[in-house]
Design a protein around this motif. Structure first.
Motif, mmCIF file in Angstrom:
data_model
loop_
_atom_site.group_PDB
_atom_site.id
_atom_site.type_symbol
_atom_site.label_atom_id
_atom_site.label_comp_id
_atom_site.label_asym_id
_atom_site.label_seq_id
_atom_site.Cartn_x
_atom_site.Cartn_y
_atom_site.Cartn_z
ATOM 1 N N TYR A 174 0.838 -1.202 0.000
ATOM 2 C CA TYR A 174 0.000 0.000 0.000
ATOM 3 C C TYR A 174 0.875 1.256 0.000
ATOM 4 C CZ TYR A 174 -3.838 -3.074 1.487
ATOM 5 O OH TYR A 174 -4.768 -4.073 1.562
ATOM 6 N N ASP A 175 0.365 2.318 -0.643
ATOM 7 C CA ASP A 175 1.077 3.587 -0.579
ATOM 8 C C ASP A 175 0.671 4.346 0.685
ATOM 9 O OD1 ASP A 175 -1.368 4.892 -1.044
ATOM 10 O OD2 ASP A 175 -0.928 5.296 -3.153
ATOM 11 N N THR A 216 -1.286 6.732 1.149
ATOM 12 C CA THR A 216 -2.701 7.097 1.231
ATOM 13 C C THR A 216 -3.590 5.894 1.477
ATOM 14 O OG1 THR A 216 -3.165 6.849 -1.149
ATOM 15 C CG2 THR A 216 -2.242 8.960 -0.407
ATOM 16 N N LYS A 275 -3.790 3.281 -0.664
ATOM 17 C CA LYS A 275 -4.158 2.650 -1.930
ATOM 18 C C LYS A 275 -3.174 1.542 -2.278
ATOM 19 C CE LYS A 275 -6.212 6.837 -3.938
ATOM 20 N NZ LYS A 275 -6.117 7.830 -5.048
ATOM 21 N N ARG A 287 -0.588 -0.403 -4.310
ATOM 22 C CA ARG A 287 0.383 -0.009 -5.321
ATOM 23 C C ARG A 287 0.138 -0.798 -6.595
ATOM 24 N NH1 ARG A 287 3.888 3.450 -3.150
ATOM 25 N NH2 ARG A 287 4.408 3.305 -0.931
ATOM 26 N N GLU A 311 -4.598 -7.476 -2.547
ATOM 27 C CA GLU A 311 -4.867 -7.430 -1.118
ATOM 28 C C GLU A 311 -4.139 -8.564 -0.409
ATOM 29 O OE1 GLU A 311 -6.537 -5.243 0.526
ATOM 30 O OE2 GLU A 311 -7.627 -4.114 -1.009
#
Length: 288
Positions: free
Chosen positions: A168-169, A171, A173, A175, A180
């Protein structure tokens, strides 16, 4: 015959940036590039004021400092229409969609793409369109962050490694190319392990290496609570106590930073104002 004026690096009121005087983007030679590289390694951040150069000139100039790296955002909303080497950072809209990456929000302290096996060595960022206020960029030295550590904190970092998840980045979200994870424990996700204190690949100086967030970061081998407490202390020391240089942009300004020994952040700005920046990124070594 007149002797060509040589370059000057004029250090400003921080320990991390110098203004370059006497460099001509239309007429430079190998000696000029060698001198710039020396200044870059010495100061960490260089500034060129109101250059007025083109995209093509930026790309050509950047070639002298290493192979290009394609930033993750260039594969999404930040691609340039004609120069694949350029990341477009912009909040302008085109046909109802963002014309560049990163919008107008604040960008917190980070080292670029810390979640790569080989994070980039440097970046060259040029102001194309800048708002009258807001969107300032801040820089600090991670050499200084390490060298000013209290003895207890320095001992706590010795020989330690840090794990960064790359799913995940910042924020939240996913990448690009990631799915997941099946576990709630981020230590079981895909990621990279780097030294908490890295030796610069060219200067050999030691710098603290904190990446870009405490979320999804773990000091390998420590219980999570001890890791979180130590990281909080290191982040507070680095971002709360170091001298900081603030770049207030004019159109044509270029900031060139060494990603191996600096961190930077950006202020948010009024979304009704347009800010367009063009960035090139150069390859680096694996941190050791």
């Amino acid at each position: 015959m007149l002797t060509k004026q040589r370059l000057r690096a004029v250090q400003n009121d921080s320990n991390v940036c110098a203004d370059i005087e006497g460099f001509d983007f239309n007429a430079y030679d190998a000696r000029d590039i060698e001198e710039l590289r020396r200044f870059w390694l010495q100061y960490g951040v260089l500034r060129f004021k109101k250059t007025g150069i083109s995209d093509a000139q930026q790309v050509e100039f950047s070639r002298h400092f290493g192979e290009f790296v394609i930033h993750p955002k260039q594969k999404q909303e930040g691609g340039h229409p004609t120069h694949q080497e350029i990341l477009v950072i912009s909040n302008a809209m085109k046909d109802g969609k963002p014309s560049g990456a990163m919008g107008n929000s604040e960008a917190t302290w980070h080292t670029d793409t810390w979640f790569y096996e080989r994070p980039p060595a440097g970046a060259i960022l040029r102001g194309v369109t800048v708002p009258p206020s807001g969107g300032d960029t801040y820089f600090l030295s991670t050499y200084s962050a390490y060298e000013t550590l209290p003895d207890a904190l320095r001992k706590a970092t010795d020989g330690r490694q840090i794990f960064f998840q790359n799913v995940y980045d910042k924020t939240g979200k996913l990448r690009l190319g990631k799915s997941e994870p099946g576990s709630r424990d981020f230590r079981e996700w895909t990621g990279v392990v780097h030294p908490l204190v890295r030796a610069h690949g060219e200067t050999g100086r030691k710098a603290l290496y904190l990446g870009g967030t405490t979320e999804g970061a773990w000091i390998v081998g420590l219980p999570l609570d001890e890791s979180a407490a130590l990281l909080a202390d290191l982040w507070d020391h680095t971002t709360g106590k170091q001298e900081v240089f603030v770049q207030k942009w004019d159109e044509g300004d270029i900031m060139m930073w060494d990603n191996r020994c600096t961190m930077h952040r950006r202020d948010g700005f009024d979304p009704s104002l347009i800010r367009i920046m063009h960035r090139t990124t150069t390859a680096g070594e694996r941190p050791v």
